[in-house]
Design a protein around this motif. Sequence first.
Motif, short mmCIF file in Angstrom:
data_model
loop_
_atom_site.label_atom_id
_atom_site.label_comp_id
_atom_site.label_asym_id
_atom_site.label_seq_id
_atom_site.Cartn_x
_atom_site.Cartn_y
_atom_site.Cartn_z
N GLY A 1 0.81 -1.21 0.00
CA GLY A 1 0.00 0.00 0.00
C GLY A 1 0.84 1.26 0.00
N THR A 2 1.86 1.27 0.85
CA THR A 2 2.65 2.50 0.95
C THR A 2 3.32 2.82 -0.38
OG1 THR A 2 4.07 3.71 2.48
CG2 THR A 2 4.86 1.53 1.82
N GLN B 1 -7.51 0.09 2.46
CA GLN B 1 -8.24 -0.68 3.48
C GLN B 1 -9.73 -0.79 3.17
OE1 GLN B 1 -8.48 -1.00 8.33
NE2 GLN B 1 -6.74 -0.10 7.36
N ASP C 1 -7.25 6.93 -1.19
CA ASP C 1 -6.55 5.75 -0.69
C ASP C 1 -7.63 4.75 -0.25
OD1 ASP C 1 -5.41 3.84 0.98
OD2 ASP C 1 -3.96 5.22 1.86
C1 LIG Z 1 -5.55 3.18 4.21
C2 LIG Z 1 -4.16 2.60 4.20
N1 LIG Z 1 -3.25 3.13 3.39
C3 LIG Z 1 -2.01 2.64 3.32
C4 LIG Z 1 -1.62 1.58 4.10
C5 LIG Z 1 -0.21 1.05 4.00
O1 LIG Z 1 -0.21 -0.19 3.37
P1 LIG Z 1 1.05 -1.18 3.51
O2 LIG Z 1 1.14 -1.58 4.95
O3 LIG Z 1 0.72 -2.31 2.58
O4 LIG Z 1 2.25 -0.42 3.07
C6 LIG Z 1 -2.53 1.00 4.98
C7 LIG Z 1 -2.14 -0.11 5.87
O5 LIG Z 1 -2.72 -0.38 6.88
C8 LIG Z 1 -3.84 1.53 5.03
O6 LIG Z 1 -4.76 1.02 5.85
#
Ligand SMILES: Cc1ncc(COP(=O)(O)O)c(C=O)c1O
Length: 488
Positions: free
Chosen positions: A176-177, A312, A309
Amino acid sequence: MHRHTSSRSLSAVVRGRRSLAAYPPCIRLLSTTSWSLPNAPSTKFVKPTHKFSSPGDLSSKVPNAPLLPVYARPEFVLSHGKGSYIWDTEGRKYLDFSAGIAVNALGHADEGVLKVLNEQASKLIHTSNVYHNEWAPKLASLLVQTTQLEGGLGYAPNHKPTTPPNGLQVFFSNSGTEANEGALKIARKVGKERWSLKNGKAWDTPPGSEQCTKTKIVCFENAFHGRSMGSLSVTTNPKYQAPFAPLLPGVSVGQLNDANALEGLVTEDTCAVIVEPIQGEGGINMAKTEWLVQLRKRCNDVGAVLIFDEIQCGLYRTGTLWAHSSLPVEAHPDMLTMAKPLANGYPIGAILLRDAVANTMTPGTHGTTFGGSPLACAIGHHVLSRLSDPGVKSQIKNTSAYLVERLQLLTKWFPQHLQPTVRGRGLILGLGFKNPEVPAKIVALARERGVFVLTAGKDVVRLVPSLNIGKEEVDLAVEVLEGALKAL
Ligand SMILES: Cc1ncc(COP(=O)(O)O)c(C=O)c1O
């Protein structure tokens, strides 16, 4: 927009889809939309059912490994799972009512996922992105066409999927990041080009000449967008940010649903606005539709790129493909990021974006070693095909309705502890507590009774179970919550 009125299922409409009959019937279809509700809280789980060694006296099964201690883990080791259930090495069984953290949409050890994983892994796990592979284009096409059919990114629901798929483009990452990093980078480049067009000057002028000012980013309080530097810069939690400052300059923080502040917050210098339509980690806080329409309009007025985003809250967690699928197109973003459930736990992330912003990217402007691998994308294609089946969507709707009703009863039965309103929708739900110290206790008490739930924000217990749970899992989770609330 052209409307597609056929009632045929997605699998019949979208080309390249495997037939569902090819997969084991692990999704239980429900024949009813309502189950009877109890008239008093259960007393079955007032006492713990699972015994653990005390913290500090770690069981010999917990490895004393040189792992960076960035997590405070409970003293057991998970070994295997099946469906919504998971076991530790001591044989204790838990209901995983958090699906990892909103990841295992189809539960653990799903047979269909395993079949695809094994078949693809025995053929080709990785190729460099210098070459095409078979599955990245198929998953990208499925994401685009499913979005056109179900609504999102400017498409109202029931738009006829375009063949070949066009109008939207996809970039695959591994998390996600990383998806958010990519989205912010793309928005920066779009901002520079829009600034150049407006000012009649090149954005990459040498030092001394007028510099591009359209580089600022807007995010919101209680947001969580990830842990890498760019995503962390828009993750407005001092606990996560402070030790790692300085972060990206030029980030302004607004408040979700504050319409009056939008004009001062989103300005001509803003290149990107990033927002979760439903904040997950931040406490299951929902952005209001009218506010998202106003935010979209403000972005249009100043030429800022709007990023949702949905890492989730997306991919059917709310019962629709995207959390914004059911919103008017006037509230839709330019870009969307996804990750968590897309490959049911195998790492993958993605950016889905409109042509108007995607067209700024040319060879060499962004990249990844692992993103878009044939293995990740084959699994992602399978998972998306399964989740978009109408039977699964109606199961999510039914289960969510029942779970919400049972949680509402808890707010009536335990008013001394609980805030009156259940937060969220679909299967991203939260119980707000009056005392912010209680949610972490509830998580621990539930674990001692064999159920995994999560905290969120300052005062919330978060429920993000697998999307194929049924009545049995809801009953167990809520009875354990009732026991934990009584045991407080
Ligand atoms: C809304 C949201 N964005 C970004 C992320 C980051 O994702 P990742 O942990 O796969 O990098 C998360 C992780 O919990 C999230 O809930």
